[in-house]
Design an enzyme around this catalytic site. Structure first.
Site, PDB file in Angstrom:
ATOM      1  N   ASP A   1     -10.830  -8.511   7.833  1.00  0.00           N
ATOM      2  CA  ASP A   1     -12.336  -8.280   7.021  1.00  0.00           C
ATOM      3  C   ASP A   1     -13.004  -9.788   7.364  1.00  0.00           C
ATOM      4  O   ASP A   1     -14.136  -9.780   7.766  1.00  0.00           O
ATOM      5  CB  ASP A   1     -12.503  -7.885   5.962  1.00  0.00           C
ATOM      6  CG  ASP A   1     -12.553  -6.416   5.977  1.00  0.00           C
ATOM      7  OD1 ASP A   1     -12.010  -5.591   6.804  1.00  0.00           O
ATOM      8  OD2 ASP A   1     -13.049  -5.728   4.953  1.00  0.00           O
TER       9      ASP A   1
ATOM     10  N   ASP B   1      -5.094  -6.883   6.054  1.00  0.00           N
ATOM     11  CA  ASP B   1      -6.319  -6.021   5.733  1.00  0.00           C
ATOM     12  C   ASP B   1      -7.547  -7.115   5.229  1.00  0.00           C
ATOM     13  O   ASP B   1      -8.636  -7.082   5.780  1.00  0.00           O
ATOM     14  CB  ASP B   1      -6.079  -5.140   4.521  1.00  0.00           C
ATOM     15  CG  ASP B   1      -7.037  -4.060   4.196  1.00  0.00           C
ATOM     16  OD1 ASP B   1      -7.822  -4.064   5.001  1.00  0.00           O
ATOM     17  OD2 ASP B   1      -7.018  -3.529   3.067  1.00  0.00           O
TER      18      ASP B   1
ATOM     19  N   TYR C   1       0.851  -1.214  -0.104  1.00  0.00           N
ATOM     20  CA  TYR C   1      -0.014   0.209  -0.186  1.00  0.00           C
ATOM     21  C   TYR C   1       0.851   1.191  -0.160  1.00  0.00           C
ATOM     22  O   TYR C   1       0.435   2.330  -0.263  1.00  0.00           O
ATOM     23  CB  TYR C   1      -0.951   0.187   1.244  1.00  0.00           C
ATOM     24  CG  TYR C   1      -1.996  -1.239   1.312  1.00  0.00           C
ATOM     25  CD1 TYR C   1      -2.380  -1.779   0.011  1.00  0.00           C
ATOM     26  CD2 TYR C   1      -2.965  -1.007   2.358  1.00  0.00           C
ATOM     27  CE1 TYR C   1      -3.271  -2.677   0.212  1.00  0.00           C
ATOM     28  CE2 TYR C   1      -3.800  -2.331   2.247  1.00  0.00           C
ATOM     29  CZ  TYR C   1      -3.970  -3.031   1.347  1.00  0.00           C
ATOM     30  OH  TYR C   1      -5.041  -3.979   1.259  1.00  0.00           O
TER      31      TYR C   1
ATOM     32  N   ASP D   1      -3.086 -18.103   2.207  1.00  0.00           N
ATOM     33  CA  ASP D   1      -4.119 -18.710   1.540  1.00  0.00           C
ATOM     34  C   ASP D   1      -4.698 -19.784   2.560  1.00  0.00           C
ATOM     35  O   ASP D   1      -6.067 -19.980   2.601  1.00  0.00           O
ATOM     36  CB  ASP D   1      -3.778 -19.227  -0.022  1.00  0.00           C
ATOM     37  CG  ASP D   1      -2.473 -19.877  -0.014  1.00  0.00           C
ATOM     38  OD1 ASP D   1      -1.896 -19.821   0.921  1.00  0.00           O
ATOM     39  OD2 ASP D   1      -2.234 -20.608  -1.197  1.00  0.00           O
TER      40      ASP D   1
ATOM     41  N   LYS E   1       3.578 -15.525   2.789  1.00  0.00           N
ATOM     42  CA  LYS E   1       3.254 -16.239   1.422  1.00  0.00           C
ATOM     43  C   LYS E   1       4.844 -16.432   1.021  1.00  0.00           C
ATOM     44  O   LYS E   1       5.252 -15.886  -0.104  1.00  0.00           O
ATOM     45  CB  LYS E   1       2.776 -15.298   0.368  1.00  0.00           C
ATOM     46  CG  LYS E   1       2.195 -16.185  -1.013  1.00  0.00           C
ATOM     47  CD  LYS E   1       1.300 -17.173  -0.977  1.00  0.00           C
ATOM     48  CE  LYS E   1       0.906 -17.732  -2.096  1.00  0.00           C
ATOM     49  NZ  LYS E   1      -0.031 -18.924  -2.071  1.00  0.00           N
TER      50      LYS E   1
END
Ligand code: NAD
Length: 355
Positions: free
Chosen positions: A247, A243, A142, A219, A187
């Protein structure tokens, strides 16, 4: 105690939910003999309308010089066509980086009264959902370079060892205060930044022998959160993975409207906000759930102002409100009483008692 709080109402439902949190803070001040002074700060779409900038330097300064910041939410369709670097959400990114808050902590906890609101099977919920996601907040993709040239878009994902180490420490310290299990999510089968992440986490683990560190690919983590959330105590991860996972974690607890968050850096001045956005679809209708913001105010009292009893009072008042069967529409279920945003705040104020 006297505390100066910068208040960013923001856009959409932001002003409605922040008003209810302030009602609750004012009652806490009365009960415990504190003074909370509020400084109004414009950020997001409302700041674009007022100043032509989502967070002018003067507004950021008010936040940095306060004892903490309470934020509703920013953004909305009205500002969709504003250029990228002037969008409402850019104000938020600038605020986080200007305050140096590099650690975002989001609890994923199910309230026993809301077990039915979880989309997960009751047998999974009954095993317990109570974990925290510690998300790196001011680095990673980001904040890397973004560009689009000749039909090719590039976003740079970059982390230094120092950035990983400081968030890693927050993860270990958080686990130390809880059940001493830390899951580092990355990852590393694909990304160099994740391989560095994993190496730094394992180096830090030598300083925290009492903490059980595990590694999980992002994942797989997304799958495990819905398959068996009871396995997690503390998850530490980078900005974008955090992020998305937070959620997902919020949804399994019932409603995005219930979850608070804190963002902290090196000082005690933190940023406290519910995890949801400005919900333009329900703005101005007095139906938003203000509890995520009210619980964010409780986190402010606990983590920035060292007022644990006052924070407990708020959390107990929320629990009493849920016990009384009161529900905003997002968590409504059969046999409960439907209340609006304002009434929810009023009732929580009524349930507030000195611990
Ligand atoms: P959102 O979180 O605003 O809304 C998603 C859904 O959840 C909507 O149906 C909404 O009605 C519902 N919802 C959210 N909060 C609720 C509450 N307190 N009570 C009841 N229902 C609630 O996400 P979105 O629709 O993707 O985004 C809307 C705007 O918010 C966008 O402009 C987005 O960029 C912005 N946003 C801001 C923040 C922030 O300020 N921190 C975070 C996320 C999104």
């Amino acid at each position: 105690m006297v505390k100066n709080i910068a208040v960013i109402r923001g856009d959409g439902i932001g002003p409605e939910i922040v008003n209810e949190a302030i009602k609750v803070l004012n009652r806490v001040a009365e009960l415990y003999g504190h003074t909370f002074n509020y400084t109004e700060v414009y950020m997001g779409g409302c700041a674009i309308d007022k100043f032509g900038d989502p967070l002018p330097a003067s507004e950021l300064e008010k936040c940095v010089s306060s004892d903490s910041v309470l934020l509703g939410a920013v953004g909305g369709n009205k500002w969709n066509d504003v250029p990228g670097n002037m969008r409402p959400e850019k104000g938020l990114l600038r605020l986080r980086s200007g305050m140096g808050v590099y650690s975002n902590n989001r609890p994923a906890k199910i309230w026993k009264q809301l077990a039915e609101a979880s989309p997960l099977k009751r047998s999974i919920v009954d095993n317990g959902i109570d974990f925290i996601i510690v998300r790196e907040l001011i680095g990673g993709i980001y904040f890397g370079e973004h560009k689009t040239e000749n039909g090719i878009a590039t976003d740079v994902l970059k982390y230094s060892e120092a950035e990983i180490e400081r968030i890693g420490r927050i993860g270990f310290e958080t686990a130390r205060k809880r059940n001493k299990r830390l899951c580092s999510v990355e990852k590393s089968n694909v990304l160099d930044s994740s391989r560095l992440w994993k190496k730094v986490m394992h180096r830090l683990a030598e300083e925290y022998p009492e903490i059980e560190l595990s590694d999980m690919l992002v994942d797989n983590c997304a799958m495990q959160i819905v398959k068996d959330p009871s396995q997690f105590d503390v998850i530490v991860t980078e900005n974008m993975f955090g992020d998305i996972l937070s959620d997902e974690a919020s949804m399994i607890t019932g409603s995005i409207g219930m979850i608070p968050s804190s963002s902290l850096g090196a000082s005690s001045c933190g940023l406290y906000e519910p995890i949801h956005g400005s919900a333009p679809d329900i703005a101005g209708k007095d139906i938003a759930n203000p509890i995520g913001t009210i619980l964010s105010a409780a986190m402010m009292l606990r983590f920035s102002f060292d007022m644990p009893d006052e924070a407990d009072s708020i959390e107990n008042a929320v629990s009493a409100y849920l016990d009384a069967g009161c529900r905003t529409s997002d968590i409504m279920s059969e046999g409960c009483r439907l209340v609006g945003c304002k009434e929810c705040g009023d009732l929580i104020v009524e349930f507030l008692n000195k611990e």
